[in-house]
Enzyme design. Sequence first.
Site, PDB file in Angstrom:
ATOM      1  CD1 TRP A  86      -2.317   1.943   1.982  1.00 47.89           C
ATOM      2  CD2 TRP A  86      -2.967   1.440   0.452  1.00 47.89           C
ATOM      3  NE1 TRP A  86      -3.443   2.420   2.170  1.00 47.89           N
ATOM      4  CE2 TRP A  86      -3.745   2.360   0.716  1.00 47.89           C
ATOM      5  CE3 TRP A  86      -2.793   1.300  -0.989  1.00 47.89           C
ATOM      6  CZ2 TRP A  86      -4.920   3.037   0.118  1.00 47.89           C
ATOM      7  CZ3 TRP A  86      -4.172   1.907  -1.877  1.00 47.89           C
ATOM      8  CH2 TRP A  86      -4.456   3.191  -1.469  1.00 47.89           C
ATOM      9  CG  HIS A 105      12.265   0.225  10.357  1.00 47.18           C
ATOM     10  ND1 HIS A 105      12.084  -0.937  10.844  1.00 47.18           N
ATOM     11  CD2 HIS A 105      12.647   1.045  11.400  1.00 47.18           C
ATOM     12  CE1 HIS A 105      12.367  -1.397  12.124  1.00 47.18           C
ATOM     13  NE2 HIS A 105      13.241   0.150  12.606  1.00 47.18           N
ATOM     14  N   GLY A 110     -10.547   4.058   1.819  1.00 50.89           N
ATOM     15  CA  GLY A 110     -11.637   3.757   0.844  1.00 50.89           C
ATOM     16  C   GLY A 110     -11.913   2.579   0.004  1.00 50.89           C
ATOM     17  CE  LYS A 117     -11.807  -1.635   4.802  1.00 53.06           C
ATOM     18  NZ  LYS A 117     -10.931  -3.215   4.318  1.00 53.06           N
ATOM     19  CG  ASP A 122     -13.258   0.244   2.573  1.00 50.98           C
ATOM     20  OD1 ASP A 122     -12.352  -0.007   1.809  1.00 50.98           O
ATOM     21  OD2 ASP A 122     -11.625   1.036   3.406  1.00 50.98           O
ATOM     22  NE  ARG A 144      -2.024  -7.677   3.443  1.00 44.50           N
ATOM     23  CZ  ARG A 144      -1.545  -6.935   3.572  1.00 44.50           C
ATOM     24  NH1 ARG A 144      -1.453  -6.806   4.913  1.00 44.50           N
ATOM     25  NH2 ARG A 144       0.083  -7.092   3.131  1.00 44.50           N
ATOM     26  CG  ASN A 145      -9.426  -7.620   7.812  1.00 43.39           C
ATOM     27  OD1 ASN A 145      -9.619  -7.773   8.373  1.00 43.39           O
ATOM     28  ND2 ASN A 145      -9.179  -6.252   6.686  1.00 43.39           N
ATOM     29  CG  LEU A 174      -2.095  -6.598   9.740  1.00 42.92           C
ATOM     30  CD1 LEU A 174      -1.953  -6.525  11.044  1.00 42.92           C
ATOM     31  CD2 LEU A 174      -2.153  -4.607   9.380  1.00 42.92           C
ATOM     32  CD  GLU A 229      -4.990  -3.071  12.354  1.00 45.22           C
ATOM     33  OE1 GLU A 229      -5.487  -3.850  13.335  1.00 45.22           O
ATOM     34  OE2 GLU A 229      -4.316  -3.176  11.471  1.00 45.22           O
TER      35      GLU A 229
END
EC number: 1.1.1.94
Length: 328
Positions: free
Chosen positions: A15, A35, A135, A190, A243, A254-255, A276, A278
């Site tokens: 992203w 990082h 969004g 969402k 969304d 991913r969800n 991940l 979330e």
Amino acid sequence: MTSISSIAVLGGGAWGTALAQTAARAGRAVTLWEHDATNAQQLQSARESLYLPGVTLEPAIKVTRDLAEAARADAILLVVPAQVLRQVVTSLAPLIGAQTPLIACAKGIEHGTHKFMTEIIAEAAPNALPAILSGPSFAADVARGLPTAVTIAAADAAVAQALAQAMNCGSFRPYHSTDVRGVELGGATKNVMAIAAGIVEGRKLGASALAAMTTRGFVELVRFGTAYGARIETMHGLSGLGDLTMCCSTPQSRNFSFGMALGRGESVATAAHGKLAEGAFTAPVLLEMARAKHVEMPISEAVAAILEGQTTVDAAIGALLTRPLKAE
């Protein structure tokens, strides 16, 4: 607010890379901070992110591991997971100029504090201007230059407009808003509904069940949002309904894919596949906040109970289907 000529993106994942590409296409000077040393090396040498293979960085993007260098930008996109946002902003705060816009690009709620992303920014960097970008948008689509529309919200309308203008390019259209809370709530809520929709898909319960789950999930999203001060038009907009529609319909989410794995019978640990989701972090927090406002959210309760091992997928589905009948 003066025009924005330079943008820093903190986070070189899929992203972050996609948003850096967009900012460069919009004509901004872009600094991409990463990082992780391995991914930073890949970005610098191959001009490609490990998390977005096949996408070559725009020439205007400079890659760095120096946070102070990134902090010199006119505006900074914070493309890091919700649960590490505070740590990143705390490190960034002494390095930025006063009134620098810091735009959260994660969708979630902080564990323990129940703080939203812009609230974290306001606490960790009190001299900054918090904003949120949310969004229906997948990194791969945005990076490839496919048509995408999002919402950028800030408390000051002029700041929101300037940020939208700075990120606007031929394929990426940001709408601006001052309903910061509404935009944040839509994105966080969402995620949980997408897990529920994925469970329905993974359990092969059919298109009718998926449509019902998505629709009733939207009802919960609106209930929760309005209880916490969101505008109804925001809930019906890109960061709410838009969304939700996207993330409840495709394994690119991913969800949704996490929920599909749960629906197929995989354990929570196995379903995560090291990625991940979330919504798994957000579900218990969302439920606590809903109870505090006496908001009825049966789908969210079911997801949280499954994740915490308090019920099985089949038992949760059965409980939802046997709830007392009511008017729509």
